[in-house]
Design a protein around this motif. Structure first.
Motif, PDB file in Angstrom:
ATOM      1  N   TRP A 116      37.855  47.402  39.348  1.00 16.47           N
ATOM      2  CA  TRP A 116      37.735  48.763  40.631  1.00 16.47           C
ATOM      3  C   TRP A 116      36.035  47.817  41.251  1.00 16.47           C
ATOM      4  O   TRP A 116      35.297  47.312  42.048  1.00 16.47           O
ATOM      5  CB  TRP A 116      36.788  49.486  39.982  1.00 16.47           C
ATOM      6  CG  TRP A 116      37.779  50.704  40.909  1.00 16.47           C
ATOM      7  CD1 TRP A 116      38.576  51.286  39.573  1.00 16.47           C
ATOM      8  CD2 TRP A 116      37.864  50.975  42.169  1.00 16.47           C
ATOM      9  NE1 TRP A 116      39.118  52.069  40.689  1.00 16.47           N
ATOM     10  CE2 TRP A 116      39.526  52.128  41.438  1.00 16.47           C
ATOM     11  CE3 TRP A 116      37.540  50.820  43.172  1.00 16.47           C
ATOM     12  CZ2 TRP A 116      39.647  52.742  42.857  1.00 16.47           C
ATOM     13  CZ3 TRP A 116      37.809  51.722  44.559  1.00 16.47           C
ATOM     14  CH2 TRP A 116      38.723  52.834  44.235  1.00 16.47           C
ATOM     15  N   HIS A 123      36.792  44.301  42.204  1.00 14.20           N
ATOM     16  CA  HIS A 123      37.205  43.652  43.547  1.00 14.20           C
ATOM     17  C   HIS A 123      35.493  44.223  44.725  1.00 14.20           C
ATOM     18  O   HIS A 123      35.664  43.520  46.113  1.00 14.20           O
ATOM     19  CB  HIS A 123      38.827  43.988  44.060  1.00 14.20           C
ATOM     20  CG  HIS A 123      38.654  45.570  44.488  1.00 14.20           C
ATOM     21  ND1 HIS A 123      38.952  46.738  43.984  1.00 14.20           N
ATOM     22  CD2 HIS A 123      38.871  45.834  46.045  1.00 14.20           C
ATOM     23  CE1 HIS A 123      38.827  47.466  44.938  1.00 14.20           C
ATOM     24  NE2 HIS A 123      39.390  47.121  45.690  1.00 14.20           N
ATOM     25  N   LEU A 124      34.943  45.031  45.212  1.00 14.79           N
ATOM     26  CA  LEU A 124      34.357  45.331  46.144  1.00 14.79           C
ATOM     27  C   LEU A 124      33.486  44.430  45.770  1.00 14.79           C
ATOM     28  O   LEU A 124      32.768  44.756  47.043  1.00 14.79           O
ATOM     29  CB  LEU A 124      33.844  47.393  45.700  1.00 14.79           C
ATOM     30  CG  LEU A 124      35.049  48.280  45.755  1.00 14.79           C
ATOM     31  CD1 LEU A 124      34.956  49.583  45.182  1.00 14.79           C
ATOM     32  CD2 LEU A 124      35.556  48.077  47.497  1.00 14.79           C
ATOM     33  N   TYR A 140      38.044  51.269  57.506  1.00 14.69           N
ATOM     34  CA  TYR A 140      38.044  52.350  56.828  1.00 14.69           C
ATOM     35  C   TYR A 140      37.150  53.518  56.940  1.00 14.69           C
ATOM     36  O   TYR A 140      36.916  53.385  58.057  1.00 14.69           O
ATOM     37  CB  TYR A 140      37.001  52.450  54.865  1.00 14.69           C
ATOM     38  CG  TYR A 140      37.507  51.136  54.492  1.00 14.69           C
ATOM     39  CD1 TYR A 140      38.384  50.947  53.640  1.00 14.69           C
ATOM     40  CD2 TYR A 140      37.289  49.499  54.680  1.00 14.69           C
ATOM     41  CE1 TYR A 140      39.260  50.236  52.703  1.00 14.69           C
ATOM     42  CE2 TYR A 140      38.080  48.530  53.772  1.00 14.69           C
ATOM     43  CZ  TYR A 140      39.167  48.645  52.908  1.00 14.69           C
ATOM     44  OH  TYR A 140      39.591  47.850  51.642  1.00 14.69           O
ATOM     45  N   ASN A 196      41.525  39.951  45.337  1.00 12.62           N
ATOM     46  CA  ASN A 196      42.220  41.376  46.341  1.00 12.62           C
ATOM     47  C   ASN A 196      42.315  42.217  45.307  1.00 12.62           C
ATOM     48  O   ASN A 196      41.890  43.161  44.274  1.00 12.62           O
ATOM     49  CB  ASN A 196      43.995  40.867  46.880  1.00 12.62           C
ATOM     50  CG  ASN A 196      44.596  40.979  45.720  1.00 12.62           C
ATOM     51  OD1 ASN A 196      44.446  41.299  44.100  1.00 12.62           O
ATOM     52  ND2 ASN A 196      45.648  39.853  45.629  1.00 12.62           N
ATOM     53  N   THR A 197      42.595  43.447  45.918  1.00 12.49           N
ATOM     54  CA  THR A 197      42.839  45.019  45.596  1.00 12.49           C
ATOM     55  C   THR A 197      43.696  44.996  45.132  1.00 12.49           C
ATOM     56  O   THR A 197      44.155  46.657  44.196  1.00 12.49           O
ATOM     57  CB  THR A 197      42.985  45.885  47.074  1.00 12.49           C
ATOM     58  OG1 THR A 197      43.982  45.744  47.754  1.00 12.49           O
ATOM     59  CG2 THR A 197      41.118  45.592  48.008  1.00 12.49           C
ATOM     60  N   TRP A 201      50.669  47.697  41.018  1.00 13.39           N
ATOM     61  CA  TRP A 201      49.493  47.665  40.896  1.00 13.39           C
ATOM     62  C   TRP A 201      49.668  46.057  40.489  1.00 13.39           C
ATOM     63  O   TRP A 201      50.863  45.945  39.033  1.00 13.39           O
ATOM     64  CB  TRP A 201      48.193  48.402  40.714  1.00 13.39           C
ATOM     65  CG  TRP A 201      48.119  49.612  41.077  1.00 13.39           C
ATOM     66  CD1 TRP A 201      48.150  50.667  40.817  1.00 13.39           C
ATOM     67  CD2 TRP A 201      47.249  49.315  42.096  1.00 13.39           C
ATOM     68  NE1 TRP A 201      48.052  51.783  41.543  1.00 13.39           N
ATOM     69  CE2 TRP A 201      47.065  50.952  42.405  1.00 13.39           C
ATOM     70  CE3 TRP A 201      46.461  49.097  43.014  1.00 13.39           C
ATOM     71  CZ2 TRP A 201      46.241  51.597  43.454  1.00 13.39           C
ATOM     72  CZ3 TRP A 201      45.943  49.192  43.653  1.00 13.39           C
ATOM     73  CH2 TRP A 201      45.688  50.186  44.344  1.00 13.39           C
ATOM     74  N   ARG A 230      42.891  43.133  35.784  1.00 14.58           N
ATOM     75  CA  ARG A 230      43.140  42.571  36.609  1.00 14.58           C
ATOM     76  C   ARG A 230      44.847  41.342  35.933  1.00 14.58           C
ATOM     77  O   ARG A 230      44.118  40.297  35.111  1.00 14.58           O
ATOM     78  CB  ARG A 230      42.338  41.579  37.546  1.00 14.58           C
ATOM     79  CG  ARG A 230      43.311  41.243  38.342  1.00 14.58           C
ATOM     80  CD  ARG A 230      42.329  40.452  39.090  1.00 14.58           C
ATOM     81  NE  ARG A 230      41.229  41.159  39.728  1.00 14.58           N
ATOM     82  CZ  ARG A 230      41.593  40.937  41.336  1.00 14.58           C
ATOM     83  NH1 ARG A 230      42.616  41.157  42.134  1.00 14.58           N
ATOM     84  NH2 ARG A 230      40.296  41.456  41.973  1.00 14.58           N
TER      85      ARG A 230
END
Length: 369
Positions: free
Chosen positions: A88, A90-91, A339, A132-133, A231, A238
């Protein structure tokens, strides 16, 4: 059931944890030899030079190094910071030092600040796969087949590309391993979403009521339906293209924080690279091939700086023309990320990354389940 004071405390604890890790400057270290710490090392000649240690470049360099050739991998960024391994986070990576911080020129309408959109591109080992996500998507079977048919490419189709997807994959779902539809043992971990919330199941049920079946978006002839995401995550961390170059190979060299300025040509043959490392410019010779894998923005940019592209455009910047190729730097396609649609749910009905991360049971689940 969580009470309001506990949820606030959990939020504060998770925010403090996130902030502490963001402030840490911990980096992963690649196990391949780094050249260029002593300037003269960059003057030697290599058989192959690969520009960009991202999703494509890391794979190319590693595969080439399996043969009896010398390979130099040139990366403009540095090593992956530890925070990029936490899903998380990545935000917080967009706009960070490991992002190129590109923006579109504008004209996207009032929904965007100034009509512009930020465009994430990784400036780090692993490239954009490091920021990336982490959604794993092979793409649509029909697109692969249509591209091959439209351009007369006999060596390009879904069936011909599928073995290479399987070669990179390390599918963690046991049932899908047995199906033979996915690869096992590759460098990139692929797993199904571990979050099975009431809201997720509600969306899937709503899709079924509208006539959309639940599908495996990465396998099968049909991609139309609703699906649970897959994922590139392994044991709660990751899984990026850094995995390709994370094992030592004597003939694979990598130079980090090295910006390519241009390719030098002898006639129409690429012979060397000019790069900037620190405050010094180096010329690196190549005996066989220079491979550009610097991304959809970086690769055409380097070509243009090297004199390969639309002649009129090159002359505007007084760049000597090596080859007049009008297509360089044009026909780029991408998708928007939008978003803003938000709903309030009861605690426990949906996935909250902050509450989830602060829960000590989370560690046990991701490390052992």
């Amino acid at each position: 059931m969580l009470t309001l004071p506990i949820s606030r405390l959990t939020w504060q604890l998770s925010t403090a944890l996130f902030s502490a890790i963001i402030l840490l400057d911990i980096h992963f270290h690649t196990n391949v030899e780094t050249v260029g710490s002593v300037g003269s090392a960059l003057y030697q000649e290599f058989d192959f030079i690969v520009v960009g240690a991202g999703s494509a470049g890391a794979a190319l360099a590693a595969r080439l190094a399996e043969t009896n050739v010398t390979v130099l991998l040139v990366e403009a960024g540095g090593e992956q910071p530890y925070k990029s391994s936490i899903p998380w986070f990545h935000l917080w990576l967009a706009g960070s030092p490991i992002d190129w911080k590109f923006e579109t020129k504008g004209g996207l309408g009032g929904g965007y600040e100034g009509g512009k959109s930020r465009w994430w591109r990784g400036k780090v080992v692993g490239g954009t796969s490091a920021i990336n996500t982490m959604i794993y998507m092979r793409g649509n079977k029909q697109d692969y087949d249509n591209w091959g048919q439209e351009f007369g490419l006999t060596d390009w189709s879904w069936d011909l590309c599928l073995p290479y997807f399987k070669k990179l994959e390390d599918m963690r779902n046991v049932e899908k391993q047995k199906s033979g539809s996915y690869g096992v043992g590759g460098p990139i971990a692929v797993e199904d979403s571990r979050h099975n919330t009431e809201v997720l199941n509600g969306f899937l049920e709503a899709g079924a009521q509208l006539g959309y079946a639940e599908v495996d978006q990465n396998n099968g002839d049909s991609r139309e339906g609703v699906a649970r995401l897959q994922w590139t995550i392994s044991e709660g961390q990751r899984s990026s293209s850094m995995e390709y170059i994370n094992s030592w190979k004597p003939n694979l060299h990598i130079t980090l924080n090295t910006q390519v300025l241009k390719i030098n040509f002898d006639g129409r043959k690429a012979k060397s690279l000019e790069v900037l490392r620190g405050k010094r410019i180096f010329k690196i010779k190549c005996s066989k091939e220079i491979i550009l894998s610097a991304g959809v923005i970086g690769s055409p940019h380097i070509l243009l700086l090297s004199g390969v592209g639309p002649e009129d455009h090159l002359k505007q910047f007084e760049i000597p023309v090596v080859s007049n190729l009008p297509g360089v730097g044009s026909n780029l396609h991408d998708h928007h990320a939008t978003y803003g649609l938000s709903w309030q749910t009861d605690i426990g009905k949906a996935y909250n990354p902050f509450l989830y991360t602060a829960n000590p049971l989370t560690y046990i689940q991701w490390k052992t389940s």
